[in-house]
Design a protein around this motif. Structure first.
Motif, PDB file in Angstrom:
ATOM      1  N   MET A  14       1.103  -1.292   0.562  1.00  0.00           N
ATOM      2  CA  MET A  14      -0.319   0.068  -0.163  1.00  0.00           C
ATOM      3  C   MET A  14       0.183   0.909  -0.109  1.00  0.00           C
ATOM      4  O   MET A  14       0.693   2.048  -0.547  1.00  0.00           O
ATOM      5  CB  MET A  14      -0.763  -0.207   1.308  1.00  0.00           C
ATOM      6  N   LYS A  28       2.678   1.507  -3.052  1.00  0.00           N
ATOM      7  CA  LYS A  28       1.810   1.332  -4.449  1.00  0.00           C
ATOM      8  C   LYS A  28       1.921   0.207  -5.327  1.00  0.00           C
ATOM      9  O   LYS A  28       1.988   0.838  -7.130  1.00  0.00           O
ATOM     10  CB  LYS A  28       1.461   2.413  -4.833  1.00  0.00           C
ATOM     11  N   PHE A  64      -2.115  -2.352  -5.044  1.00  0.00           N
ATOM     12  CA  PHE A  64      -2.794  -1.236  -5.067  1.00  0.00           C
ATOM     13  C   PHE A  64      -1.600   0.164  -5.544  1.00  0.00           C
ATOM     14  O   PHE A  64      -1.778   0.705  -6.079  1.00  0.00           O
ATOM     15  CB  PHE A  64      -1.559  -1.154  -3.490  1.00  0.00           C
ATOM     16  N   THR A  67      -6.549   4.548 -11.473  1.00  0.00           N
ATOM     17  CA  THR A  67      -7.577   4.512 -10.564  1.00  0.00           C
ATOM     18  C   THR A  67      -8.309   3.006 -11.589  1.00  0.00           C
ATOM     19  O   THR A  67      -8.557   2.205 -10.535  1.00  0.00           O
ATOM     20  CB  THR A  67      -8.395   5.271 -10.542  1.00  0.00           C
ATOM     21  N   TYR A  85      -7.824  -5.330  -8.463  1.00  0.00           N
ATOM     22  CA  TYR A  85      -9.040  -5.568  -7.046  1.00  0.00           C
ATOM     23  C   TYR A  85      -9.776  -6.746  -8.204  1.00  0.00           C
ATOM     24  O   TYR A  85     -10.100  -7.609  -7.561  1.00  0.00           O
ATOM     25  CB  TYR A  85      -9.751  -4.470  -6.246  1.00  0.00           C
ATOM     26  N   PHE A 134     -10.778  -1.170   7.994  1.00  0.00           N
ATOM     27  CA  PHE A 134      -9.758  -0.605   6.650  1.00  0.00           C
ATOM     28  C   PHE A 134      -9.684   0.827   6.956  1.00  0.00           C
ATOM     29  O   PHE A 134      -9.134   1.691   6.071  1.00  0.00           O
ATOM     30  CB  PHE A 134     -10.942  -0.757   5.624  1.00  0.00           C
ATOM     31  N   ILE A 187      -8.698   3.362   3.344  1.00  0.00           N
ATOM     32  CA  ILE A 187      -9.577   2.509   2.603  1.00  0.00           C
ATOM     33  C   ILE A 187     -11.189   2.419   2.831  1.00  0.00           C
ATOM     34  O   ILE A 187     -11.113   2.535   3.641  1.00  0.00           O
ATOM     35  CB  ILE A 187      -8.613   1.554   1.977  1.00  0.00           C
ATOM     36  N   SER A 219     -13.212  -1.378   2.301  1.00  0.00           N
ATOM     37  CA  SER A 219     -13.344  -2.886   1.587  1.00  0.00           C
ATOM     38  C   SER A 219     -13.875  -2.885   0.947  1.00  0.00           C
ATOM     39  O   SER A 219     -15.064  -3.027   0.362  1.00  0.00           O
ATOM     40  CB  SER A 219     -14.622  -3.335   2.648  1.00  0.00           C
ATOM     41  N   GLY A 220     -12.653  -3.296   0.015  1.00  0.00           N
ATOM     42  CA  GLY A 220     -12.655  -3.172  -1.259  1.00  0.00           C
ATOM     43  C   GLY A 220     -13.002  -4.591  -1.732  1.00  0.00           C
ATOM     44  O   GLY A 220     -13.355  -5.195  -3.161  1.00  0.00           O
TER      45      GLY A 220
END
Length: 266
Positions: free
Chosen positions: A70, A73, A77, A81, A88, A140, A145, A147-148
């Protein structure tokens, strides 16, 4: 399959073990996500499998997302976008879809902390048994962030909207006893009794005819979002199929003859 997931079968029960104790079983690494999805797909494809036990190696069930990735990146992650969206969808979301859609009954033997995506993973299982050292956290928001991986969908269905909102909005952990009181877990046991308890339950499940087990789970899944009339119709169709099986005949004979049944999956 990656060494990050151990796949072991004894009789009709498969044990899947998250096997990255050096990272407390972070679950967002690509090889881990792929291995978990593939492990459940493998078990579902094997008609000899009647129950799955999912647990973690070491002192944690899963610490969730990889914080280093994270920060840097990287992995799912990283990028734009749309890159993150794609990461994900093909990673953590593919994994939880596979777990949720798996027709084999799943027991999560939660041996320690289950945070973030690791916490969500337990919620996508059918039954949870917790060690006294287990801790559950939808944390999260604590790392900025959300919850993805479907946490906002699954948690209200497991523990109700109010408690789900409390977990998601505070990010605070709950211990095993609180999880028991909230109905998240079926039982809480001492750490050295966890797997024994999980396997005892798995064997009770695995005693039953495999196709009927899978159809029963499918009905439970469908019933969470379908109308009663639709479930009644689906149940009638499934029931018609079950009445034609050898295992149905064996079950009835065994009850009438007062003996244990022996099911073939036919």
């Amino acid at each position: 399959m990656s060494e990050k997931l151990l796949y072991q079968q004894a009789g009709h029960v498969v044990t899947l073990t998250l096997n990255a104790p050096e990272t407390r079983n972070v679950i967002t690494d690509r090889d881990m996500m792929d291995a978990v999805a593939e492990g459940f797909e493998r078990a579902e494809a094997d008609q000899s499998v009647r129950c799955i036990v999912l647990t973690g190696a070491g002192k944690a069930f899963s610490s969730g997302g990889n914080l280093r990735h994270m920060k840097d990146k990287t992995s799912i992650f990283g990028g734009t976008t749309l890159d993150v969206r794609d990461g994900y969808r093909s990673g953590i979301q593919r994994m939880v879809r596979t777990v949720w859609n798996c027709e084999v009954p799943i027991i999560a033997a939660v041996n320690g902390p289950a945070f973030g995506a690791g916490c969500d993973l337990t919620a996508f299982c059918d039954i949870r048994i917790a060690s006294t050292t287990a801790v559950f956290a939808e944390n999260f928001v604590r790392v900025g962030i959300i919850s993805g991986d479907g946490g906002a969908w699954v948690w209200p269905r497991q523990i109700g909207l109010s408690r789900a909102a409390e977990m998601l909005f505070t990010g605070e952990p709950i211990d095993a006893q609180t999880a028991l009181e909230w109905g998240l877990v079926s039982s809480v046991v001492e750490p050295d009794e966890l797997m024994e308890k999980a396997y005892a339950l798995a064997e009770r499940i695995a005693y039953n005819p495999p196709r009927q087990l899978r159809l029963s789970k499918r009905l439970l899944r469908q019933a969470m979002t379908a109308r009663l009339d639709d479930i009644l119709e689906l149940s009638a169709i499934y029931q018609g199929a079950c009445h034609q099986t050898d295992d149905h005949a064996e079950a009835v004979d065994a009850l009438l003859e007062k003996r244990d049944a022996s099911f073939s999956g036919q």
